[in-house]
Design an enzyme around this catalytic site. Structure first.
Site, short mmCIF file in Angstrom:
data_model
loop_
_atom_site.label_atom_id
_atom_site.label_comp_id
_atom_site.label_asym_id
_atom_site.label_seq_id
_atom_site.Cartn_x
_atom_site.Cartn_y
_atom_site.Cartn_z
N ASN A 50 45.31 30.76 -1.50
CA ASN A 50 44.36 29.67 -1.22
C ASN A 50 43.76 29.23 -2.55
OD1 ASN A 50 42.31 28.00 -0.41
ND2 ASN A 50 41.08 29.60 0.60
N HIS A 56 37.83 28.67 7.16
CA HIS A 56 37.48 29.52 6.01
C HIS A 56 35.97 29.64 5.92
CE1 HIS A 56 37.02 30.94 1.92
NE2 HIS A 56 38.27 31.37 2.01
N GLU A 61 34.00 29.46 3.54
CA GLU A 61 33.34 28.44 2.72
C GLU A 61 33.14 27.17 3.52
OE1 GLU A 61 36.14 28.81 -0.49
OE2 GLU A 61 35.31 30.81 -0.87
N GLY A 86 35.61 36.55 -3.77
CA GLY A 86 35.25 36.13 -5.12
C GLY A 86 34.22 37.02 -5.79
P1 13P Z 1 39.21 35.79 -3.60
O1 13P Z 1 40.59 36.40 -3.53
O2 13P Z 1 38.97 34.97 -4.81
O3 13P Z 1 38.14 36.82 -3.32
O4 13P Z 1 39.13 34.74 -2.37
C1 13P Z 1 39.52 35.14 -1.11
C2 13P Z 1 39.57 33.95 -0.24
O5 13P Z 1 38.57 33.37 0.10
C3 13P Z 1 40.89 33.48 0.19
O6 13P Z 1 40.80 32.54 1.20
#
Ligand code: 13P
Length: 255
Positions: free
Chosen positions: A9, A95, A97, A173
């Site tokens: 992603n 997601h 976010e 993240g």
């Molecule tokens: P990271 O691998 O950067 O922690 O992100 C995970 C994510 O949100 C994938 O959709």
């Protein structure tokens, strides 16, 4: 055994030139890794160009969002038929976010799943608890709610072909990862919920990815858990080397 699936992603990263470079590198290094389903989710503006580069390869294309209406006055949105026309194989839905910043709810996720399926696009549906929920020990309730809301009224055949991504929000993240045992526990719960709602066949077929700070060094430990069928990778999917290494690690587990 379920076939492993690794998806990258890219989120809001990689304009066209960078996107093309990344994909060409992936094709060189990962196209022939046949043990693993490989998916990348570039931003909308790169989808068409990337699809052309991927033509004939084993790497599949995903969008990062979809609208649930067929068309109309929804400024800034992308209709399911537009993704179908480009040849998107998958779409990430719900997601965290999008849930946090764009008011996505289990209800809109549910509608988006229906519209993706109608257009032949496989949903990658994200669920997961916040840090606060994790600390309060209410992960089970949160997941139960999300699974019930997101998958309402789907048939068992539809659920069987979907991908579910368990992404604990506190691990996205942050460099913090759920331990393989913690992730496995939630994956087992998700599979049990699917079995209860849609029968044991759908539960044994549906693939459940883990997401949240997945990198080459933790891939093998996470993916060797019996109910972890793949990974949804954010940051580490932006570098050719780390994404390819995650795919290689996954392929090694299949022999
Ligand atoms: P990271 O691998 O950067 O922690 O992100 C995970 C994510 O949100 C994938 O959709």
């Amino acid at each position: 055994m379920r076939r492993p699936i690794i998806a990258g992603n890219w989120k809001m990263n990689n304009a066209l030139a960078a996107a093309r470079d990344l994909v060409r590198g992936l094709l060189e290094q990962a196209d022939d890794i046949s043990e693993v389903d490989k998916v990348i989710a570039p931003p909308f503006t790169a989808l068409l160009s990337i699809k052309e580069i991927l033509r004939g390869s084993s790497i599949k294309l995903a969008a990062q969002n979809i609208h649930y209406e067929e068309k109309g006055a929804f400024t800034g949105e992308i209709a399911p038929a537009m993704l179908e026309e480009i040849g998107c194989d998958y779409v990430i839905i719900g997601h965290s976010e999008r849930r946090a910043y764009y008011n996505e709810t289990n209800e809109t996720v549910n509608k988006k799943i229906f519209s993706a399926l109608k257009h032949g696009i496989i949903p990658i549906v994200c669920v997961g608890e916040t840090e606060n929920e994790w600390e309060r020990g209410v992960t089970r309730e949160v997941i139960t709610n999300q699974v019930a809301g997101c998958f309402a009224d789907l048939s068992k055949e539809e659920v069987a072909k979907m991908i579910i991504a368990y992404e604990p929000i506190w691990a996205i993240g942050t460099g913090k990862t759920a331990t393989p045992e913690q992730a496995q526990e939630v994956h087992t719960q998700i599979r049990e919920l699917i079995a209860r709602g849609f029968g044991s066949e759908a539960a044994s077929l549906v693939r459940i990815q883990y997401g949240g700070s997945v990198k080459p060094e933790n891939t093998a430990a996470l993916l060797s858990q019996p109910d972890i069928d793949g990974a949804l990778v954010g940051g580490a999917s932006l570098q050719i080397d780390s994404f390819v290494e995650i795919i290689r690690e996954t392929a090694r587990l299949t022999v």
